[in-house]
Design an enzyme around this catalytic site. Structure first.
Site, PDB file in Angstrom:
ATOM      1  N   ASP A 157      -3.594   4.183  -2.273  1.00 21.62           N
ATOM      2  CA  ASP A 157      -4.196   5.091  -1.314  1.00 21.62           C
ATOM      3  C   ASP A 157      -4.749   6.657  -1.981  1.00 21.62           C
ATOM      4  O   ASP A 157      -3.846   7.065  -2.281  1.00 21.62           O
ATOM      5  CB  ASP A 157      -4.201   5.785  -0.354  1.00 21.62           C
ATOM      6  CG  ASP A 157      -4.939   5.947   1.149  1.00 21.62           C
ATOM      7  OD1 ASP A 157      -5.458   4.761   1.197  1.00 21.62           O
ATOM      8  OD2 ASP A 157      -4.294   6.626   2.150  1.00 21.62           O
TER       9      ASP A 157
ATOM     10  N   HIS B  16     -11.861  -2.985   3.067  1.00 20.67           N
ATOM     11  CA  HIS B  16     -11.429  -2.725   4.388  1.00 20.67           C
ATOM     12  C   HIS B  16     -12.430  -1.689   4.847  1.00 20.67           C
ATOM     13  O   HIS B  16     -12.225  -1.130   5.892  1.00 20.67           O
ATOM     14  CB  HIS B  16      -9.859  -2.945   5.233  1.00 20.67           C
ATOM     15  CG  HIS B  16      -9.203  -1.989   4.487  1.00 20.67           C
ATOM     16  ND1 HIS B  16      -8.929  -1.428   3.264  1.00 20.67           N
ATOM     17  CD2 HIS B  16      -9.047  -0.415   4.261  1.00 20.67           C
ATOM     18  CE1 HIS B  16      -8.740  -0.720   2.464  1.00 20.67           C
ATOM     19  NE2 HIS B  16      -8.213  -0.081   4.347  1.00 20.67           N
ATOM     20  N   ASP B  17     -12.359  -0.880   3.445  1.00 20.96           N
ATOM     21  CA  ASP B  17     -13.428   0.412   4.196  1.00 20.96           C
ATOM     22  C   ASP B  17     -14.891  -0.170   3.736  1.00 20.96           C
ATOM     23  O   ASP B  17     -15.421   1.063   3.603  1.00 20.96           O
ATOM     24  CB  ASP B  17     -12.809   1.634   2.790  1.00 20.96           C
ATOM     25  CG  ASP B  17     -11.803   1.865   3.314  1.00 20.96           C
ATOM     26  OD1 ASP B  17     -11.480   1.461   4.585  1.00 20.96           O
ATOM     27  OD2 ASP B  17     -11.023   2.229   2.467  1.00 20.96           O
TER      28      ASP B  17
ATOM     29  N   GLU C 180      -6.292   3.519  -5.714  1.00 25.23           N
ATOM     30  CA  GLU C 180      -8.023   4.025  -5.444  1.00 25.23           C
ATOM     31  C   GLU C 180      -8.086   5.766  -5.915  1.00 25.23           C
ATOM     32  O   GLU C 180      -7.292   6.076  -5.731  1.00 25.23           O
ATOM     33  CB  GLU C 180      -7.995   3.967  -3.695  1.00 25.23           C
ATOM     34  CG  GLU C 180      -9.007   3.873  -3.071  1.00 25.23           C
ATOM     35  CD  GLU C 180      -9.487   4.615  -2.144  1.00 25.23           C
ATOM     36  OE1 GLU C 180     -10.465   4.146  -1.190  1.00 25.23           O
ATOM     37  OE2 GLU C 180      -8.370   5.061  -1.094  1.00 25.23           O
TER      38      GLU C 180
ATOM     39  N   ASP D 224       0.765  -1.659   0.169  1.00 25.32           N
ATOM     40  CA  ASP D 224       0.211   0.146   0.224  1.00 25.32           C
ATOM     41  C   ASP D 224       0.671   1.224  -0.167  1.00 25.32           C
ATOM     42  O   ASP D 224       1.955   1.075   0.626  1.00 25.32           O
ATOM     43  CB  ASP D 224      -0.554   0.119   0.854  1.00 25.32           C
ATOM     44  CG  ASP D 224      -2.572   0.483   1.144  1.00 25.32           C
ATOM     45  OD1 ASP D 224      -2.694   1.799   0.450  1.00 25.32           O
ATOM     46  OD2 ASP D 224      -2.841  -0.340   0.990  1.00 25.32           O
TER      47      ASP D 224
HETATM   48  C1  NOJ Z   1      -8.055   4.666   2.151  1.00 23.09           C
HETATM   49  C2  NOJ Z   1      -7.943   3.920   2.598  1.00 23.09           C
HETATM   50  O1  NOJ Z   1      -8.501   3.005   2.194  1.00 23.09           O
HETATM   51  C3  NOJ Z   1      -8.659   4.045   4.176  1.00 23.09           C
HETATM   52  O2  NOJ Z   1      -8.822   3.369   5.046  1.00 23.09           O
HETATM   53  C4  NOJ Z   1      -8.153   5.047   5.047  1.00 23.09           C
HETATM   54  O3  NOJ Z   1      -8.466   5.955   5.666  1.00 23.09           O
HETATM   55  C5  NOJ Z   1      -8.471   6.680   4.036  1.00 23.09           C
HETATM   56  N1  NOJ Z   1      -7.782   5.473   2.397  1.00 23.09           N
HETATM   57  C6  NOJ Z   1      -6.940   7.635   4.399  1.00 23.09           C
HETATM   58  O4  NOJ Z   1      -6.254   7.092   4.446  1.00 23.09           O
END
Ligand code: NOJ
Length: 556
Positions: free
Chosen positions: A199, A327-328, A254, A98
C-alpha cells in the site's frame, strides 16, 4: 529480462468485505472466499491478491490496521486463513497479501503507546511535531480532506496522517520500526504466502524538514515532500535484503505520482527493490486541474500516449502491472466502455487491451462479469470515508449537491465496493443477511451464474484470454509500437518476438470506425487469435464494429 513466474501470471484481486458472506452478517469473509475458489480456478487466474483482512477498527475498511498478525473477527480466524492458503495452494494458485505499512491504525498498540508521552519508547514510531504559529506544523492536506495533522492533547503535539486521522503515518526514519515491520513480513512469508501488494509504498520516506507547500491559508497536496522521498530506495533495498530476497515471491507496490523513470528505480531488475508498481497516470486521465472529483472527459489519444510511454519506458528494464480498476476506482466498464448498450462488447475490448500488453494483468473482482458503477439516490447509502469527507467538505464550500453526487457517481470508491454479484437471488447471493453496502440493482442481469452459463459472456472471454497468454506466450513479446497514434477512435499496436508479431486492434467507441493497416505491416500469413466479433473480411481496410477487438499473430 529474467523469466519469473509472476510475469506469466494473471492476478485476481479480492476485496473481502464485498466478495462472499458465509454467515449472514452482511460482511464478506474468509469462509466465503473458500467457497468460491473453484470459481476462480475455473476463470484460470494464477494469483489471488487479498486486500487487508487484519484486525482493524475499519475506519478505512481494513487499511487502518490495529494488529498486523491477527485476522479481523468479522472475516474469520487465523485457522480459516490458513485453510484458505492451503486450499489456494492445493488448486495450484498463489496468494499475495496486502502490506499496509505507510501507516497503522491509531488503535495499534504502537500508537497507543506512542501517544502516551514524549519519552515513550514507541514515540518515534510515528511522526510527531509541535505546532507552528499557533496551528498545524505545516499546510499539508490529507488524501481524505482537511489537514494531514491531528492535535493530541495529552502531549500537546500533532501527529502526521496522510490518510484519515485514525491512520497515523509510521516513522520509517526509526530503524526499530523498520525492523519490526520486516519481522512481521517474515512472519507472514514463513506461513507460506507468495508475496505482497504494498500500500502507498512510495510515501514512506518524508522530507524530514516537512516543509510547507506555500504560504497562506488552506490545505495543500504536499506530494513533492513525501512521494518518492529522499530515503525510499534505501528503505526498499534494505527490506529486500532483509526479507524479500530470502523467498521466491512477487511484490507489487502501489505508487502515487510515479513516472516511468521513477518506476524504473523501483522495479529495475538490477535494483533489488520491487517487481512491479501500480502507477496512476491512467487513473488521472479524466481528472481536471482540481483533482479526481473535478470531472473531465478522457481522450483516447491520452490513454494511448500513457500506455505507450509505460510500455516503452520500462522496456528491457522492468515489468509493468496492468489494471484499469480496483477497490479505489470506478468500474472500468462504466468509465472507459459502455455499461449499457455495448456492455459485453466493451468489457471484452478493455480486457483484450489489458491482456495483450507487456506486464502482469490484475483483474478486480466482478470485472470478469462486467460489473458496473452504481448510483445510490442519496449520500446516506455511501460508506467510503474518502467520499463522505469530500461530500461534507465540498457541500460546506458551497458546491451544488447534485454536482457532488455526479462526481461520486463517476469516481467514488464505493462503485467498486458493492457486493460481488453471484446470482439473481436476493442481494445477488452475496449474503442471506443485510449487506454492509447495498448491492447494485442490476444484479438480476449481471451475475456470475448467468455469465458462467452463457458461452458468449465476458467471463468466458476472460478465460480464453488467460488461456491465450499461456498458449501463445503473450508475455514473450517485446516492444510496443502504436499504429495511428493520433487516431481518436481506434487503439492499435504491434508487439514483436523475432520474426513474429502480435497485432491488436481495438475500437474504443460505440460507433463504427475505419481502420487501415499500414502497408509495411505484412498481413498475408496472419492468424487470428481472439476477438469479440468474427474477424473482419479485410483488416487492411476495415470498418470496425462498436467496441470491436481483434488480435492477430503475424509472421514476417
Ligand atoms: C491505498 C488503498 O488502496 C486505499 O484503499 C487506502 O484508502 C489507502 N491506500 C490508504 O491505505
Amino acid at each position: 529480462m529474467a523469466d519469473k513466474w509472476w510475469k506469466d501470471s494473471v492476478v485476481y484481486q479480492i476485496y473481502p468485505r464485498s466478495f462472499m458472506d458465509s454467515d449472514g452478517d452482511g460482511i464478506g469473509d474468509i469462509p466465503g472466499i473458500l467457497s468460491k475458489l473453484d470459481y476462480l480456478k475455473r476463470l484460470g487466474v494464477d494469483v489471488i491478491w487479498l486486500c487487508p483482512v487484519y484486525e482493524s477498527p475499519n475506519d478505512d475498511n481494513g487499511y487502518d490496521i490495529s494488529d498486523y498478525r491477527s485476522i479481523l473477527s468479522e472475516f474469520g480466524t487465523i485457522a480459516d486463513w490458513e485453510e484458505l492458503l492451503a486450499q489456494i495452494h492445493a488448486r495450484g494458485m498463489k496468494l499475495i497479501m496486502d502490506l499496509v505499512v505507510n501507516h497503522s491504525s491509531d488503535e495499534h498498540a504502537w500508537f497507543v503507546e506512542s501517544r502516551k508521552s514524549k519519552d515513550n519508547p514507541y514515540r518515534d514510531y510515528y511522526i510527531w511535531r509541535p505546532g507552528a504559529d499557533g496551528g498545524e506544523p505545516n499546510d499539508w492536506g490529507s488524501f481524505f480532506s482537511g489537514s494531514a495533522w491531528q492535535y493530541d492533547e495529552r502531549t500537546e503535539e500533532y501527529f502526521l496522517h496522510l490518510f484519515s486521522k485514525k491512520q497515523p503515518d509510521l516513522n520509517w526514519e526509526n530503524p526499530k520500526l523498520r525492523q519490526d515491520v520486516y519481522d512481521m513480513m517474515a512472519w507472514w512469508l514463513d506461513k507460506g504466502i507468495d508475496g505482497f501488494r504494498m500500500d502507498v509504498i512510495n510515501l514512506i520516506s518524508k522530507n524530514p524538514a516537512l516543509p510547507r507547500v506555500e504560504q497562506g491559508e488552506g490545505w495543500r497536496f504536499g506530494g513533492e515532500h513525501f512521494m518518492n522521498g529522499p530515503r525510499v530506495h534505501e528503505y526498499l533495498q534494505e527490506m529486500n535484503r532483509e526479507v524479500l530476497s530470502k523467498y521466491d515471491i512477487m511484490t507489487v507496490g502501489e505508487t502515487i505520482g510515479v513516472t516511468p523513470e521513477d518506476a524504473a528505480l523501483y522495479v529495475g531488475e538490477e535494483r533489488n527493490e520491487l517487481n512491479m508498481v501500480f502507477h496512476f497516470e491512467l487513473m488521472d486521465v479524466d481528472s481536471g486541474p482540481h483533482g479526481k472529483w473535478d470531472l473531465k472527459p478522457w481522450d483516447l489519444r491520452d490513454i494511448k500516449r500513457i500506455i505507450a510511454k509505460w510500455q516503452t519506458g520500462l522496456e528491457g528494464k522492468g515489468w509493468n502491472s496492468l489494471y484499469l480498476n480496483n477497490h479505489d476506482q470506478p468500474r472500468m466498464l462504466s468509465r472507459f466502455g459502455d455499461d449499457r448498450t455495448y456492455r459485453k462488447e466493451s468489457g471484452k475490448m478493455l480486457a483484450t487491451l489489458l491482456h495483450t500488453l507487456q506486464g502482469t494483468p490484475y483483474i478486480y473482482q466482478g470485472e470478469e462479469l462486467g460489473m458496473t458503477n452504481v448510483r445510490f439516490a442519496s449520500i446516506e447509502s455511501y460508506k467510503d470515508i474518502e467520499t463522505l469527507n469530500m461530500f461534507a467538505e465540498q457541500l460546506a464550500a458551497g458546491r451544488d449537491e447534485a454536482d457532488i453526487m455526479n462526481a461520486i457517481y463517476a469516481k467514488g470508491r464505493d462503485n467498486g465496493r458493492t457486493p460481488m454479484q453471484w446470482d439473481g437471488s436476493e442481494h445477488a447471493g452475496f449474503t442471506t443477511g443485510t449487506p454492509w453496502i447495498a448491492v447494485n440493482p442490476n444484479y438480476p442481469d449481471i451475475n456470475a451464474e448467468q455469465a458462467v452459463n452463457d458461452p458468449d459472456s465476458i467471463f468466458h472471454y476472460y478465460r480464453q484470454l488467460i488461456a491465450l497468454r499461456r498458449e501463445h506466450d503473450v508475455t514473450g513479446y517485446s516492444g510496443f509500437r502504436l499504429i495511428g497514434e493520433e487516431d481518436e477512435r481506434v487503439f492499435a499496436y504491434v508487439r514483436s518476438r523475432g520474426e513474429e508479431s502480435l497485432l491488436v486492434v481495438l475500437n474504443f467507441f460505440g460507433d463504427q470506425a475505419e481502420f487501415r493497416l499500414p502497408e509495411e505491416i505484412g498481413f498475408s500469413r496472419a492468424e487470428r487469435l481472439i476477438g469479440n466479433y468474427d474477424p473482419p473480411a479485410n483488416l487492411r481496410r476495415a470498418l470496425l464494429r462498436p467496441y470491436e477487438a481483434q488480435v492477430y499473430r503475424l509472421f514476417a
